[in-house]
Motif scaffolding. Sequence first.
Motif, PDB file in Angstrom:
ATOM      1  N   GLN A   1      -0.806  70.793 -10.305  1.00 66.16           N
ATOM      2  CA  GLN A   1      -2.016  71.220 -11.022  1.00 66.16           C
ATOM      3  C   GLN A   1      -2.314  70.306 -12.204  1.00 66.16           C
ATOM      4  OE1 GLN A   1      -1.432  75.332 -11.994  1.00 66.16           O
ATOM      5  NE2 GLN A   1      -1.773  76.013  -9.889  1.00 66.16           N
ATOM      6  N   ILE A   2      -1.289  70.006 -12.964  1.00 62.36           N
ATOM      7  CA  ILE A   2      -1.480  69.132 -14.137  1.00 62.36           C
ATOM      8  C   ILE A   2      -1.971  67.761 -13.695  1.00 62.36           C
ATOM      9  CG2 ILE A   2      -0.291  67.923 -16.017  1.00 62.36           C
ATOM     10  CD1 ILE A   2       1.603  70.334 -16.189  1.00 62.36           C
ATOM     11  N   ASN A   3      -1.342  67.227 -12.652  1.00 60.18           N
ATOM     12  CA  ASN A   3      -1.707  65.880 -12.215  1.00 60.18           C
ATOM     13  C   ASN A   3      -3.101  65.831 -11.601  1.00 60.18           C
ATOM     14  OD1 ASN A   3       0.664  64.827 -13.166  1.00 60.18           O
ATOM     15  ND2 ASN A   3       1.714  64.937 -11.200  1.00 60.18           N
ATOM     16  N   ASN A   4      -3.495  66.934 -10.969  1.00 60.46           N
ATOM     17  CA  ASN A   4      -4.852  66.995 -10.434  1.00 60.46           C
ATOM     18  C   ASN A   4      -5.867  66.950 -11.552  1.00 60.46           C
ATOM     19  OD1 ASN A   4      -4.617  67.001  -7.696  1.00 60.46           O
ATOM     20  ND2 ASN A   4      -4.195  69.194  -7.577  1.00 60.46           N
ATOM     21  N   ARG A   5      -5.515  67.632 -12.639  1.00 64.00           N
ATOM     22  CA  ARG A   5      -6.472  67.761 -13.717  1.00 64.00           C
ATOM     23  C   ARG A   5      -6.499  66.527 -14.611  1.00 64.00           C
ATOM     24  NH1 ARG A   5      -6.665  72.770 -17.894  1.00 64.00           N
ATOM     25  NH2 ARG A   5      -8.192  71.882 -19.319  1.00 64.00           N
ATOM     26  N   PHE A   6      -5.321  66.002 -14.907  1.00 65.00           N
ATOM     27  CA  PHE A   6      -5.260  64.928 -15.916  1.00 65.00           C
ATOM     28  C   PHE A   6      -4.977  63.558 -15.313  1.00 65.00           C
ATOM     29  CE2 PHE A   6      -4.221  68.834 -18.220  1.00 65.00           C
ATOM     30  CZ  PHE A   6      -5.190  68.785 -19.207  1.00 65.00           C
ATOM     31  N   GLY A   7      -4.960  63.477 -14.002  1.00 69.18           N
ATOM     32  CA  GLY A   7      -4.747  62.169 -13.373  1.00 69.18           C
ATOM     33  C   GLY A   7      -3.362  62.062 -12.766  1.00 69.18           C
ATOM     34  N   PRO A   8      -3.261  61.244 -11.698  1.00 67.58           N
ATOM     35  CA  PRO A   8      -2.013  61.112 -10.959  1.00 67.58           C
ATOM     36  C   PRO A   8      -0.846  60.738 -11.868  1.00 67.58           C
ATOM     37  CG  PRO A   8      -3.778  59.923  -9.876  1.00 67.58           C
ATOM     38  CD  PRO A   8      -4.312  60.383 -11.184  1.00 67.58           C
ATOM     39  N   ARG A   9       0.269  61.414 -11.654  1.00 68.74           N
ATOM     40  CA  ARG A   9       1.518  61.084 -12.331  1.00 68.74           C
ATOM     41  C   ARG A   9       1.452  61.187 -13.857  1.00 68.74           C
ATOM     42  NH1 ARG A   9       1.135  59.233  -7.815  1.00 68.74           N
ATOM     43  NH2 ARG A   9      -0.229  57.477  -8.263  1.00 68.74           N
ATOM     44  N   THR A  10       0.626  62.128 -14.345  1.00 72.99           N
ATOM     45  CA  THR A  10       0.681  62.472 -15.758  1.00 72.99           C
ATOM     46  C   THR A  10       2.064  63.040 -16.054  1.00 72.99           C
ATOM     47  OG1 THR A  10      -1.663  63.023 -15.714  1.00 72.99           O
ATOM     48  CG2 THR A  10      -0.403  63.850 -17.579  1.00 72.99           C
ATOM     49  N   VAL A  11       2.520  63.905 -15.156  1.00 71.49           N
ATOM     50  CA  VAL A  11       3.884  64.411 -15.239  1.00 71.49           C
ATOM     51  C   VAL A  11       4.638  63.915 -14.017  1.00 71.49           C
ATOM     52  CG1 VAL A  11       5.344  66.451 -15.264  1.00 71.49           C
ATOM     53  CG2 VAL A  11       3.125  66.506 -16.386  1.00 71.49           C
ATOM     54  N   LYS A  12       5.812  63.344 -14.247  1.00 69.60           N
ATOM     55  CA  LYS A  12       6.617  62.898 -13.115  1.00 69.60           C
ATOM     56  C   LYS A  12       8.079  62.967 -13.484  1.00 69.60           C
ATOM     57  CE  LYS A  12       6.522  58.128 -14.542  1.00 69.60           C
ATOM     58  NZ  LYS A  12       5.809  56.880 -14.523  1.00 69.60           N
ATOM     59  N   SER A  13       8.917  62.819 -12.492  1.00 69.98           N
ATOM     60  CA  SER A  13      10.350  62.837 -12.739  1.00 69.98           C
ATOM     61  C   SER A  13      10.757  61.559 -13.460  1.00 69.98           C
ATOM     62  CB  SER A  13      11.088  62.935 -11.407  1.00 69.98           C
ATOM     63  OG  SER A  13      12.446  62.591 -11.596  1.00 69.98           O
ATOM     64  N   ALA A  14      11.679  61.691 -14.401  1.00 68.31           N
ATOM     65  CA  ALA A  14      12.172  60.511 -15.121  1.00 68.31           C
ATOM     66  C   ALA A  14      12.845  59.531 -14.164  1.00 68.31           C
ATOM     67  CB  ALA A  14      13.163  60.934 -16.206  1.00 68.31           C
ATOM     68  N   ALA A  15      13.247  60.038 -13.002  1.00 67.64           N
ATOM     69  CA  ALA A  15      13.879  59.176 -12.006  1.00 67.64           C
ATOM     70  C   ALA A  15      12.970  58.030 -11.588  1.00 67.64           C
ATOM     71  CB  ALA A  15      14.266  60.007 -10.783  1.00 67.64           C
ATOM     72  N   CYS A  16      11.672  58.222 -11.743  1.00 68.28           N
ATOM     73  CA  CYS A  16      10.724  57.188 -11.315  1.00 68.28           C
ATOM     74  C   CYS A  16      10.677  56.030 -12.300  1.00 68.28           C
ATOM     75  CB  CYS A  16       9.324  57.778 -11.164  1.00 68.28           C
ATOM     76  SG  CYS A  16       9.253  59.101  -9.959  1.00 68.28           S
ATOM     77  N   GLY A  17      11.282  56.213 -13.471  1.00 71.33           N
ATOM     78  CA  GLY A  17      11.330  55.121 -14.441  1.00 71.33           C
ATOM     79  C   GLY A  17      10.020  54.974 -15.181  1.00 71.33           C
ATOM     80  N   THR A  18      10.053  54.181 -16.207  1.00 73.67           N
ATOM     81  CA  THR A  18       8.845  53.993 -16.999  1.00 73.67           C
ATOM     82  C   THR A  18       8.352  52.560 -16.927  1.00 73.67           C
ATOM     83  OG1 THR A  18      10.313  53.684 -18.881  1.00 73.67           O
ATOM     84  CG2 THR A  18       9.277  55.831 -18.653  1.00 73.67           C
ATOM     85  N   ARG A  19       9.253  51.637 -16.658  1.00 73.30           N
ATOM     86  CA  ARG A  19       8.834  50.230 -16.665  1.00 73.30           C
ATOM     87  C   ARG A  19       8.259  49.828 -15.307  1.00 73.30           C
ATOM     88  NH1 ARG A  19      12.735  46.638 -17.055  1.00 73.30           N
ATOM     89  NH2 ARG A  19      14.145  48.129 -16.109  1.00 73.30           N
ATOM     90  N   GLN A  20       8.889  50.341 -14.263  1.00 69.79           N
ATOM     91  CA  GLN A  20       8.437  50.052 -12.901  1.00 69.79           C
ATOM     92  C   GLN A  20       8.277  48.557 -12.675  1.00 69.79           C
ATOM     93  OE1 GLN A  20       5.556  52.882 -11.446  1.00 69.79           O
ATOM     94  NE2 GLN A  20       7.223  54.328 -11.617  1.00 69.79           N
ATOM     95  N   ALA A  21       9.361  47.852 -12.936  1.00 70.99           N
ATOM     96  CA  ALA A  21       9.347  46.388 -12.850  1.00 70.99           C
ATOM     97  C   ALA A  21       9.100  45.893 -11.425  1.00 70.99           C
ATOM     98  CB  ALA A  21      10.673  45.836 -13.363  1.00 70.99           C
ATOM     99  N   TRP A  22       9.351  46.769 -10.449  1.00 68.57           N
ATOM    100  CA  TRP A  22       9.187  46.385  -9.044  1.00 68.57           C
ATOM    101  C   TRP A  22       7.728  46.402  -8.632  1.00 68.57           C
ATOM    102  CZ3 TRP A  22       6.741  50.368  -6.645  1.00 68.57           C
ATOM    103  CH2 TRP A  22       6.779  51.587  -7.310  1.00 68.57           C
ATOM    104  N   LYS A  23       6.901  46.887  -9.518  1.00 65.44           N
ATOM    105  CA  LYS A  23       5.502  47.172  -9.163  1.00 65.44           C
ATOM    106  C   LYS A  23       4.741  45.980  -8.626  1.00 65.44           C
ATOM    107  CE  LYS A  23       2.896  50.909 -10.035  1.00 65.44           C
ATOM    108  NZ  LYS A  23       2.389  51.837 -11.036  1.00 65.44           N
ATOM    109  N   LEU A  24       3.708  46.311  -7.895  1.00 63.31           N
ATOM    110  CA  LEU A  24       3.015  45.244  -7.211  1.00 63.31           C
ATOM    111  C   LEU A  24       1.910  44.634  -8.053  1.00 63.31           C
ATOM    112  CD1 LEU A  24       0.657  47.407  -6.356  1.00 63.31           C
ATOM    113  CD2 LEU A  24       2.197  47.694  -4.439  1.00 63.31           C
ATOM    114  N   ARG A  25       1.448  43.539  -7.559  1.00 64.08           N
ATOM    115  CA  ARG A  25       0.390  42.833  -8.247  1.00 64.08           C
ATOM    116  C   ARG A  25      -0.967  43.322  -7.793  1.00 64.08           C
ATOM    117  NH1 ARG A  25       2.250  37.054  -7.509  1.00 64.08           N
ATOM    118  NH2 ARG A  25       0.434  36.962  -6.192  1.00 64.08           N
TER     119      ARG A  25
END
Length: 415
Positions: free
Chosen positions: A372-396
Motif C-alpha cells: 500500500q505504501i509503495n503504491n501510494r508513494f512510489g515503488p520501493r519507498t519501503v523495502k527490506s534492508a537486504a536489498c542494500g542502499t548503494r546497489q552498485a550492481w545496478k544497470l546503466r
Amino acid sequence: MIGLVDCNSFYCSCERVFNPQTRGQPIIVLSNNDGCAIAYSKEAKAIGFGQMCEPFFEVQERIKKHNVVVFSSNYTLYDDMSKRVMAILNNYTPNLEVYSVDEAFLSLDGYQKYDLLDYGKKIRKDILTSTGIPVGVGIAPTKVLAKAANKISKKNNGVCVLSNEADIDAALKVFPVKDLWGIGSAGTRKLNLLGIKTAYEFKMYKNDKMIQKILTKTGREIQEELRGVSCLEMQQVEDKEKIANTRSFGKDTYDKREIREAIATFTTKTAEKLRYQDSVCFGLSVFIHTNAFKDIEQYYGVATHNFITGTSDTVKMIKAAWHVLDKIYRPGLGYKKGGVILNGIVPKNENQMNLFSNDPDSSDKLSEVIDQINNRFGPRTVKSAACGTRQAWKLRADYISKRFTTNWNELLVIS
DNA sequence: TCTGGGGTCCTAGGACCC
DNA sequence: TCTGGGGTCCTAGGACCC
C-alpha cells in the motif's frame, strides 16, 4: 472475424509522443543496461537498422553518422501508454485479448454487418488522436490470418481486411512462410526443405502427419488457421505460471554482498508481482552467471528452494533466496548476470496448508501494508534492508526519458 | 569498455507405480 | 541364454513470441 491491432514501433512511438521534435528523425530504444538496440522507428529501419538486439557499442558509429536519437528503455512510460491504448480498444469489442504490451486481439463476431474496413480505419484514427500512437489493424477469420493481415496493413494505409477465400489466397501467395506468426527460424528451415516457401504453399500442403512430426501440434494449428479453421481461441487474462526478475549487472561483480543485494531486490520484485495476482508460490529458483561474452571459464549456478506451503512473503522469500545463493555461489568468479524465478504458482485461496507446519506467513499483513505504501508513494519507498542502499550492481540507463504520464515531478514542460 | 528480459507451449524421456 | 508391460506425473530443453 478477429481483429489484431498492433502499435507501430511501440517504444519509439511512445518516446516520440513526448518528444515531437523527433518526428521524421530515426529513433532507437535500447534494452536494459543500454546493452542492445531493441526497437527502431521506421526512419531507423529505412537506413538499415532493424536487427533485433544488436549490441549498442557496435552500432554507435552508424548512430552518429545518421543522427539517430537514442533512448534507454522506460518501461514505466510504455506500460502506462499501453494501458491507454487498450482502454480505447475496449470500446470497440465485447471481448478484448491483450496479447502483449503493444498488441491485442479483438473478437469481431457478428460485426460482419459493418464495413470492417471502415471499422478498422475508425479504430486507427481514434487511437492516434487520443494517444498519439500509430497502429496497424488486421482483420480476418482466424488469429493467424489476422496476424498476417496486420503485417500487410503496415504497407497498406494501416488497415487490411481479409474476409473471403479469394482475397486470403491472393495475400498468402505473396506472404513468406517465415513471416507467419509462430513460424520461427527452425520451422522455416524445415518447411523450406519440403519446398514450402509461401504461406499459401503451407496452407495447401497435404501431408498433415509430416507437419505434425516436424512442427508439432503448434505447426498443425497454424496450418489449420491458414485454412480458415479456428484453433486458437480468444484467451482470458490468466495468472502467470512463472514470474521472473533477472538482470545483467552493470559490471562484472566479484563481491558476494553485492550479489546478495541484487538477489534480494529481484526477489522483492517477484514477490510484489506474485501478490499483485493474489497468488503464492511453492518454488523459488536463483541463478547466477559469469560473463558469457568473455573468453573465460564459464559458470552457471542454479538451484531451487521448495516451500512446504505456498508463500508470497517477501521476508521469507529473501531468506530462501539467500540460502539457495549460498549453495550455488562460487567465490573468485566475476558474475555478470543473476535472477530469481518463481514457479509452482497457485491462487492464494487454493494454497495447501501443511498440517504440521508451524510456520505461517506471519507477515501477510506486513506485505500488504508495504504494498500500500509503495503504491501510494512510489515503488520501493519501503523495502527490506537486504536489498542494500548503494546497489552498485545496478544497470546503466544513460538516455532515459521522463515518466511523463505517471509521475507528477516529471510532467512534460512546455515553455 | 560495452552484448536484454519475461513469458508460453509442446515433447521426450526419466522416475515411479502397480 | 533368457530380464513384463502399461500407465501417470514431472521436468528439462527446444522453439517461439514480443
